[in-house]
Scaffold this motif. Structure first.
Motif, PDB file in Angstrom:
ATOM      1  N   THR A 259       0.824  -1.200   0.000  1.00  0.00           N
ATOM      2  CA  THR A 259       0.000   0.000   0.000  1.00  0.00           C
ATOM      3  C   THR A 259       0.862   1.256   0.000  1.00  0.00           C
ATOM      4  N   ALA A 260       1.939   1.240   0.790  1.00  0.00           N
ATOM      5  CA  ALA A 260       2.833   2.396   0.848  1.00  0.00           C
ATOM      6  C   ALA A 260       3.512   2.632  -0.495  1.00  0.00           C
ATOM      7  N   VAL A 261       3.952   1.561  -1.142  1.00  0.00           N
ATOM      8  CA  VAL A 261       4.594   1.690  -2.451  1.00  0.00           C
ATOM      9  C   VAL A 261       3.596   2.229  -3.477  1.00  0.00           C
ATOM     10  N   ALA A 262       2.384   1.709  -3.446  1.00  0.00           N
ATOM     11  CA  ALA A 262       1.360   2.173  -4.391  1.00  0.00           C
ATOM     12  C   ALA A 262       1.070   3.660  -4.191  1.00  0.00           C
ATOM     13  N   TYR A 263       1.040   4.103  -2.956  1.00  0.00           N
ATOM     14  CA  TYR A 263       0.821   5.529  -2.676  1.00  0.00           C
ATOM     15  C   TYR A 263       1.945   6.357  -3.290  1.00  0.00           C
ATOM     16  N   ALA A 264       3.185   5.906  -3.110  1.00  0.00           N
ATOM     17  CA  ALA A 264       4.324   6.650  -3.660  1.00  0.00           C
ATOM     18  C   ALA A 264       4.226   6.753  -5.174  1.00  0.00           C
ATOM     19  N   TYR A 265       3.794   5.684  -5.834  1.00  0.00           N
ATOM     20  CA  TYR A 265       3.632   5.742  -7.290  1.00  0.00           C
ATOM     21  C   TYR A 265       2.552   6.736  -7.699  1.00  0.00           C
ATOM     22  N   ARG A 266       1.483   6.815  -6.915  1.00  0.00           N
ATOM     23  CA  ARG A 266       0.420   7.767  -7.250  1.00  0.00           C
ATOM     24  C   ARG A 266       0.902   9.214  -7.125  1.00  0.00           C
ATOM     25  N   LYS A 267       1.943   9.430  -6.360  1.00  0.00           N
ATOM     26  CA  LYS A 267       2.441  10.788  -6.149  1.00  0.00           C
ATOM     27  C   LYS A 267       3.587  11.168  -7.087  1.00  0.00           C
ATOM     28  N   LEU A 268       3.924  10.322  -8.040  1.00  0.00           N
ATOM     29  CA  LEU A 268       4.950  10.687  -9.015  1.00  0.00           C
ATOM     30  C   LEU A 268       4.570  11.996  -9.703  1.00  0.00           C
ATOM     31  N   GLY A 269       5.533  12.884  -9.825  1.00  0.00           N
ATOM     32  CA  GLY A 269       5.281  14.179 -10.448  1.00  0.00           C
ATOM     33  C   GLY A 269       4.882  15.268  -9.481  1.00  0.00           C
ATOM     34  N   SER A 270       4.587  14.904  -8.217  1.00  0.00           N
ATOM     35  CA  SER A 270       4.243  15.932  -7.223  1.00  0.00           C
ATOM     36  C   SER A 270       5.469  16.787  -6.932  1.00  0.00           C
ATOM     37  N   PRO A 271       5.294  18.075  -6.698  1.00  0.00           N
ATOM     38  CA  PRO A 271       6.453  18.952  -6.467  1.00  0.00           C
ATOM     39  C   PRO A 271       7.083  18.727  -5.107  1.00  0.00           C
ATOM     40  N   TYR A 272       8.381  19.008  -5.062  1.00  0.00           N
ATOM     41  CA  TYR A 272       9.108  19.027  -3.796  1.00  0.00           C
ATOM     42  C   TYR A 272       8.905  20.397  -3.155  1.00  0.00           C
ATOM     43  N   VAL A 273       8.453  20.404  -1.912  1.00  0.00           N
ATOM     44  CA  VAL A 273       8.362  21.629  -1.116  1.00  0.00           C
ATOM     45  C   VAL A 273       8.900  21.292   0.259  1.00  0.00           C
ATOM     46  N   TRP A 274       9.942  21.985   0.683  1.00  0.00           N
ATOM     47  CA  TRP A 274      10.541  21.615   1.962  1.00  0.00           C
ATOM     48  C   TRP A 274       9.559  21.855   3.096  1.00  0.00           C
ATOM     49  N   GLY A 275       9.530  20.887   4.034  1.00  0.00           N
ATOM     50  CA  GLY A 275       8.608  20.948   5.157  1.00  0.00           C
ATOM     51  C   GLY A 275       7.231  20.381   4.859  1.00  0.00           C
ATOM     52  N   ALA A 276       6.971  19.939   3.611  1.00  0.00           N
ATOM     53  CA  ALA A 276       5.629  19.490   3.227  1.00  0.00           C
ATOM     54  C   ALA A 276       5.464  17.990   3.435  1.00  0.00           C
ATOM     55  N   THR A 277       4.262  17.595   3.841  1.00  0.00           N
ATOM     56  CA  THR A 277       3.947  16.179   4.067  1.00  0.00           C
ATOM     57  C   THR A 277       2.743  15.719   3.246  1.00  0.00           C
ATOM     58  N   GLY A 278       2.435  16.432   2.169  1.00  0.00           N
ATOM     59  CA  GLY A 278       1.329  16.030   1.312  1.00  0.00           C
ATOM     60  C   GLY A 278       0.058  16.802   1.634  1.00  0.00           C
ATOM     61  N   PRO A 279      -1.024  16.498   0.937  1.00  0.00           N
ATOM     62  CA  PRO A 279      -1.108  15.414  -0.049  1.00  0.00           C
ATOM     63  C   PRO A 279      -0.640  15.786  -1.456  1.00  0.00           C
ATOM     64  N   ASN A 280      -0.334  17.065  -1.702  1.00  0.00           N
ATOM     65  CA  ASN A 280       0.003  17.491  -3.057  1.00  0.00           C
ATOM     66  C   ASN A 280       1.466  17.877  -3.236  1.00  0.00           C
ATOM     67  N   ALA A 281       2.221  17.991  -2.159  1.00  0.00           N
ATOM     68  CA  ALA A 281       3.637  18.337  -2.223  1.00  0.00           C
ATOM     69  C   ALA A 281       4.338  17.691  -1.042  1.00  0.00           C
ATOM     70  N   PHE A 282       5.647  17.437  -1.201  1.00  0.00           N
ATOM     71  CA  PHE A 282       6.378  16.687  -0.185  1.00  0.00           C
ATOM     72  C   PHE A 282       7.833  17.121  -0.129  1.00  0.00           C
ATOM     73  N   ASP A 283       8.460  16.913   1.036  1.00  0.00           N
ATOM     74  CA  ASP A 283       9.915  16.802   1.073  1.00  0.00           C
ATOM     75  C   ASP A 283      10.201  15.303   1.225  1.00  0.00           C
ATOM     76  N   CYS A 284      11.479  14.928   1.324  1.00  0.00           N
ATOM     77  CA  CYS A 284      11.788  13.496   1.223  1.00  0.00           C
ATOM     78  C   CYS A 284      11.159  12.685   2.359  1.00  0.00           C
ATOM     79  N   SER A 285      11.343  13.122   3.600  1.00  0.00           N
ATOM     80  CA  SER A 285      10.780  12.354   4.713  1.00  0.00           C
ATOM     81  C   SER A 285       9.271  12.526   4.807  1.00  0.00           C
ATOM     82  N   GLY A 286       8.760  13.660   4.306  1.00  0.00           N
ATOM     83  CA  GLY A 286       7.318  13.864   4.293  1.00  0.00           C
ATOM     84  C   GLY A 286       6.611  12.874   3.380  1.00  0.00           C
ATOM     85  N   LEU A 287       7.243  12.553   2.244  1.00  0.00           N
ATOM     86  CA  LEU A 287       6.667  11.563   1.319  1.00  0.00           C
ATOM     87  C   LEU A 287       6.606  10.190   1.985  1.00  0.00           C
ATOM     88  N   ILE A 288       7.674   9.811   2.678  1.00  0.00           N
ATOM     89  CA  ILE A 288       7.709   8.504   3.341  1.00  0.00           C
ATOM     90  C   ILE A 288       6.655   8.432   4.439  1.00  0.00           C
TER      91      ILE A 288
END
Length: 369
Positions: A259-288
């Motif tokens: 489920t976690a992997v599938a979520y990451a695939y659905r977010k391909l192309g989302s922008p990197y924004v530092w400090g963000a945890t989704g659902p439309n933008a993420f930093d690296c640990s926020g995506l995880i």
């Protein structure tokens, strides 16, 4: 005696003046060269820009993780402070009620005149009724003594709560100062990176941000706003994401990792924004964190904490869903999807993408599901 005449200074002839002017200009130019202000700043090569930008992004990401940690601790401290204040208010209400009861008892004693019990017995028209009343008054006095003891205890508790609140308020202020310091560090590093990238042509910028040369029309846009058209170096959701996602689900150790992997695939192309945890933008640990939240698993906010959130696994034991960490400071993280690849949020110049795990120095891996 011969008259002494003043010698008049001779004006420079045309040729002499031109020569002097030339020498003066040459001297000024020489001085400028020697004092270092005459050199034009050398133009950096694309490779040099890439090295500098990559370093700035790494430093910004390390500061981002420290910012995330400070933000989490500041939020927790603020929550504790609010809880202490609420509890103090509740205790104060109970104390006010107890004080009111004591006040009523004191007023009744004043009205009765506090006559000595022996005189009240002698003057009473009904001794039996008085004795019954005296026994009741004695019990009431015991209750009053207990009430006074409770009030004193409540006063001590409230003062302790207020002291704890003062300590927590100081902690909140300290966390906020650290938060601002890390925020300033991140923004300064990202600004420097943008200034370097702005010196490049669009094809050069694409080469720096994607690692391969790309046509200007397909280059990934820099910055944190909006989504970017994928380049050949960035697999698209249709061509690569879905196929590999299916493979990831089939080989993941359990449904939560899938489920976690599938979520990451659905977010391909989302922008990197530092400090963000989704659902439309993420930093690296926020995506995880968001990916595993979708699977019902709560992970810490920062890479430093995430690497210790599960069971460590070696690189040769990696399975889809494992968290992979990079750099000696453990400042970057991605989610492994199989075949030596991961999904991660790279930096402000690149959206969430699939990438090989060997493109960065490997620091370790953790299995959380």
């Amino acid at each position: 005696m011969a008259a002494h005449r003043k010698l008049r200074a001779r004006s420079l002839s045309g040729n002499t003046a031109r020569t002097a002017a030339t020498l003066a200009l040459a001297g000024a130019a020489t001085a400028t060269v020697f004092d270092g202000t005459g050199h034009a700043e050398p133009r950096l090569t694309t490779a040099q820009v890439k090295n500098k930008v990559d370093r700035l992004y790494r430093e910004a990401e390390a500061a981002t993780e420290k910012y995330n940690d400070a933000h989490e601790k500041a939020s927790a401290a603020q929550h504790r402070l609010n809880t202490l204040r609420d509890e103090t208010a509740r205790r104060q209400t109970r104390l006010d009620t107890a004080r009111g009861a004591l006040g009523s008892f004191a007023a009744a004693q004043y009205r009765d005149g506090a006559i000595a019990p022996s005189w009240q017995l002698a003057l009473s028209s009904s001794p039996d009724r008085y004795l019954d009343g005296a026994a009741y008054a004695e019990r009431a006095g015991d209750r009053q003594a207990r009430q006074v003891t409770r009030v004193r205890a409540q006063l001590r508790e409230i003062e302790q709560l207020r002291g704890a609140a003062r300590v927590e308020a100081k902690s909140v202020r300290s966390r906020q100062v650290e938060l601002k310091r890390q925020k300033d560090t991140v923004t300064a590093k990202l600004k420097q990176a943008r200034q370097l990238l702005d010196r490049l042509t669009p094809p050069e910028r694409a080469e720096v941000t994607t690692g391969t040369a790309a046509a200007p029309a397909r280059a990934t846009r820099s910055g944190t706003g909006g989504r970017s058209a994928p380049t050949p170096a960035v697999p698209t959701r249709a061509s690569t994401g879905r196929a590999t996602a299916h493979t990831g689900r089939a080989t993941a150790p359990n449904s939560r990792a899938s489920t976690a992997v599938a979520y990451a695939y659905r977010k391909l192309g989302s922008p990197y924004v530092w400090g963000a945890t989704g659902p439309n933008a993420f930093d690296c640990s926020g995506l995880i964190q968001a990916a595993y939240r979708s699977a019902g698993i709560s992970l810490p906010r920062t890479t430093y904490a995430q690497i210790n959130a599960g069971r460590r696994v070696s690189r040769s034991q990696l399975q889809p869903g494992d968290l992979v960490f990079f750099y000696s400071g453990v400042s970057h993280v991605g989610i492994y999807v199989g075949n030596g690849r991961m999904i991660h949020a790279p930096n402000p110049s690149a959206p969430v993408r699939v990438a090989p795990i060997d493109q960065m120095p490997f620091a370790g891996a953790t299995r959380v599901a």
